[in-house]
Motif scaffolding. Sequence first.
Motif, PDB file in Angstrom:
ATOM      1  N   THR A  98      19.697   2.738  -6.123  1.00  0.00           N
ATOM      2  CA  THR A  98      18.538   3.587  -6.378  1.00  0.00           C
ATOM      3  C   THR A  98      18.259   4.363  -5.105  1.00  0.00           C
ATOM      4  OG1 THR A  98      17.601   1.919  -7.852  1.00  0.00           O
ATOM      5  CG2 THR A  98      16.108   3.608  -7.045  1.00  0.00           C
ATOM      6  N   GLU A  99      18.038   5.673  -5.243  1.00  0.00           N
ATOM      7  CA  GLU A  99      17.686   6.514  -4.100  1.00  0.00           C
ATOM      8  C   GLU A  99      16.324   7.130  -4.316  1.00  0.00           C
ATOM      9  OE1 GLU A  99      20.283   9.296  -2.224  1.00  0.00           O
ATOM     10  OE2 GLU A  99      22.058   8.226  -2.922  1.00  0.00           O
ATOM     11  N   ASP A 100      15.489   7.041  -3.296  1.00  0.00           N
ATOM     12  CA  ASP A 100      14.174   7.676  -3.293  1.00  0.00           C
ATOM     13  C   ASP A 100      14.125   8.645  -2.125  1.00  0.00           C
ATOM     14  OD1 ASP A 100      12.921   6.397  -5.472  1.00  0.00           O
ATOM     15  OD2 ASP A 100      12.559   4.615  -4.249  1.00  0.00           O
ATOM     16  N   ASP A 101      13.575   9.825  -2.378  1.00  0.00           N
ATOM     17  CA  ASP A 101      13.404  10.845  -1.345  1.00  0.00           C
ATOM     18  C   ASP A 101      11.932  11.228  -1.268  1.00  0.00           C
ATOM     19  OD1 ASP A 101      16.130  11.224  -0.613  1.00  0.00           O
ATOM     20  OD2 ASP A 101      16.435  12.385  -2.437  1.00  0.00           O
ATOM     21  N   ALA A 102      11.491  11.516  -0.070  1.00  0.00           N
ATOM     22  CA  ALA A 102      10.158  12.079   0.143  1.00  0.00           C
ATOM     23  C   ALA A 102      10.310  13.192   1.168  1.00  0.00           C
ATOM     24  CB  ALA A 102       9.186  11.028   0.640  1.00  0.00           C
ATOM     25  N   TYR A 103       9.817  14.366   0.826  1.00  0.00           N
ATOM     26  CA  TYR A 103       9.889  15.481   1.760  1.00  0.00           C
ATOM     27  C   TYR A 103       8.909  15.274   2.904  1.00  0.00           C
ATOM     28  CZ  TYR A 103      12.858  17.978  -1.464  1.00  0.00           C
ATOM     29  OH  TYR A 103      13.909  18.334  -2.259  1.00  0.00           O
ATOM     30  N   MET A 104       9.325  15.674   4.086  1.00  0.00           N
ATOM     31  CA  MET A 104       8.514  15.479   5.288  1.00  0.00           C
ATOM     32  C   MET A 104       7.146  16.144   5.183  1.00  0.00           C
ATOM     33  SD  MET A 104       9.442  13.607   7.759  1.00  0.00           S
ATOM     34  CE  MET A 104      10.861  12.831   8.458  1.00  0.00           C
ATOM     35  N   TYR A 105       7.076  17.307   4.541  1.00  0.00           N
ATOM     36  CA  TYR A 105       5.790  17.994   4.483  1.00  0.00           C
ATOM     37  C   TYR A 105       4.764  17.224   3.651  1.00  0.00           C
ATOM     38  CZ  TYR A 105       6.589  19.879  -0.230  1.00  0.00           C
ATOM     39  OH  TYR A 105       6.798  20.024  -1.580  1.00  0.00           O
ATOM     40  N   LYS A 106       5.221  16.238   2.860  1.00  0.00           N
ATOM     41  CA  LYS A 106       4.309  15.433   2.058  1.00  0.00           C
ATOM     42  C   LYS A 106       3.798  14.193   2.790  1.00  0.00           C
ATOM     43  CE  LYS A 106       5.794  16.772  -2.520  1.00  0.00           C
ATOM     44  NZ  LYS A 106       6.099  16.287  -3.857  1.00  0.00           N
ATOM     45  N   VAL A 107       4.368  13.888   3.947  1.00  0.00           N
ATOM     46  CA  VAL A 107       3.918  12.721   4.714  1.00  0.00           C
ATOM     47  C   VAL A 107       2.551  13.041   5.313  1.00  0.00           C
ATOM     48  CG1 VAL A 107       4.391  11.230   6.691  1.00  0.00           C
ATOM     49  CG2 VAL A 107       6.268  11.945   5.201  1.00  0.00           C
ATOM     50  N   GLN A 108       1.556  12.226   4.965  1.00  0.00           N
ATOM     51  CA  GLN A 108       0.198  12.473   5.404  1.00  0.00           C
ATOM     52  C   GLN A 108      -0.209  11.599   6.583  1.00  0.00           C
ATOM     53  OE1 GLN A 108      -1.767  11.669   1.742  1.00  0.00           O
ATOM     54  NE2 GLN A 108      -1.128  13.583   0.806  1.00  0.00           N
ATOM     55  N   ASP A 109       0.317  10.383   6.628  1.00  0.00           N
ATOM     56  CA  ASP A 109      -0.042   9.468   7.699  1.00  0.00           C
ATOM     57  C   ASP A 109       1.103   8.473   7.891  1.00  0.00           C
ATOM     58  OD1 ASP A 109      -1.569   8.385   9.710  1.00  0.00           O
ATOM     59  OD2 ASP A 109      -2.824   7.183   8.390  1.00  0.00           O
ATOM     60  N   VAL A 110       1.214   7.940   9.104  1.00  0.00           N
ATOM     61  CA  VAL A 110       2.292   7.008   9.439  1.00  0.00           C
ATOM     62  C   VAL A 110       1.686   5.829  10.192  1.00  0.00           C
ATOM     63  CG1 VAL A 110       4.514   6.721  10.591  1.00  0.00           C
ATOM     64  CG2 VAL A 110       3.915   8.938   9.643  1.00  0.00           C
ATOM     65  N   ARG A 111       2.133   4.629   9.838  1.00  0.00           N
ATOM     66  CA  ARG A 111       1.643   3.411  10.484  1.00  0.00           C
ATOM     67  C   ARG A 111       2.841   2.565  10.918  1.00  0.00           C
ATOM     68  NH1 ARG A 111      -2.386  -0.205   7.223  1.00  0.00           N
ATOM     69  NH2 ARG A 111      -3.859   1.223   8.173  1.00  0.00           N
ATOM     70  N   LEU A 112       2.718   1.938  12.062  1.00  0.00           N
ATOM     71  CA  LEU A 112       3.739   1.014  12.562  1.00  0.00           C
ATOM     72  C   LEU A 112       3.133  -0.379  12.620  1.00  0.00           C
ATOM     73  CD1 LEU A 112       6.454   0.302  13.959  1.00  0.00           C
ATOM     74  CD2 LEU A 112       5.363   0.917  16.115  1.00  0.00           C
ATOM     75  N   THR A 113       3.785  -1.340  11.971  1.00  0.00           N
ATOM     76  CA  THR A 113       3.358  -2.731  12.060  1.00  0.00           C
ATOM     77  C   THR A 113       4.508  -3.548  12.624  1.00  0.00           C
ATOM     78  OG1 THR A 113       4.039  -3.271   9.808  1.00  0.00           O
ATOM     79  CG2 THR A 113       1.775  -2.540  10.102  1.00  0.00           C
ATOM     80  N   ARG A 114       4.159  -4.503  13.473  1.00  0.00           N
ATOM     81  CA  ARG A 114       5.173  -5.356  14.092  1.00  0.00           C
ATOM     82  C   ARG A 114       4.631  -6.769  14.167  1.00  0.00           C
ATOM     83  NH1 ARG A 114       7.027  -2.699  19.477  1.00  0.00           N
ATOM     84  NH2 ARG A 114       8.814  -4.040  19.177  1.00  0.00           N
ATOM     85  N   SER A 115       5.215  -7.670  13.378  1.00  0.00           N
ATOM     86  CA  SER A 115       4.814  -9.074  13.442  1.00  0.00           C
ATOM     87  C   SER A 115       5.386  -9.689  14.712  1.00  0.00           C
ATOM     88  CB  SER A 115       5.324  -9.824  12.206  1.00  0.00           C
ATOM     89  OG  SER A 115       6.740  -9.896  12.237  1.00  0.00           O
ATOM     90  N   MET A 116       4.957 -10.905  15.000  1.00  0.00           N
ATOM     91  CA  MET A 116       5.466 -11.561  16.194  1.00  0.00           C
ATOM     92  C   MET A 116       6.984 -11.758  16.101  1.00  0.00           C
ATOM     93  SD  MET A 116       4.230 -15.013  18.126  1.00  0.00           S
ATOM     94  CE  MET A 116       5.084 -16.246  17.181  1.00  0.00           C
ATOM     95  N   MET A 117       7.476 -12.128  14.915  1.00  0.00           N
ATOM     96  CA  MET A 117       8.914 -12.329  14.728  1.00  0.00           C
ATOM     97  C   MET A 117       9.672 -11.003  14.897  1.00  0.00           C
ATOM     98  SD  MET A 117      11.019 -14.776  14.117  1.00  0.00           S
ATOM     99  CE  MET A 117      10.951 -16.008  12.868  1.00  0.00           C
TER     100      MET A 117
END
Length: 140
Positions: free
Chosen positions: A55-74
Amino acid sequence: MGQENEGIMENRGSGSEFAYIEKKRTKFLGLPLYFTKYSISQEKINIRRGFLTTTEDDAYMYKVQDVRLTRSMMERMFKLGTVICYTGDTTDPTLELKHIRNSKEIKEYIIHASEEARLRRRTRYNVDVGNDDSEDEDND
């Protein structure tokens, strides 16, 4: 296109060339045991999942509204992170690039590439916060 080194691509040129290609990894030791591949270019984000049935999903960059980075301890122990992209896409409003290397760099790249893509397309993302017209009607 540059040579694929399972991470950063050598050549970051036009929108058809991928700036990053990453694989989903296990939290333990950061091994790429999943059949999920993330490809990020200036124009779009592509997520390819599966082995026998893909399965392939695409999202155009102009549609990206917000970006979040999460990093667990592991994830931090094995230098991984999860980048979450909130988009205006109808099929996948939340894209998760799970357990990838170079997560902070990729997050920053997506933020800048999405802004550039909106400027190229002359689109803006607007949120109407607190605009309540009912008070204006009462004052008339």
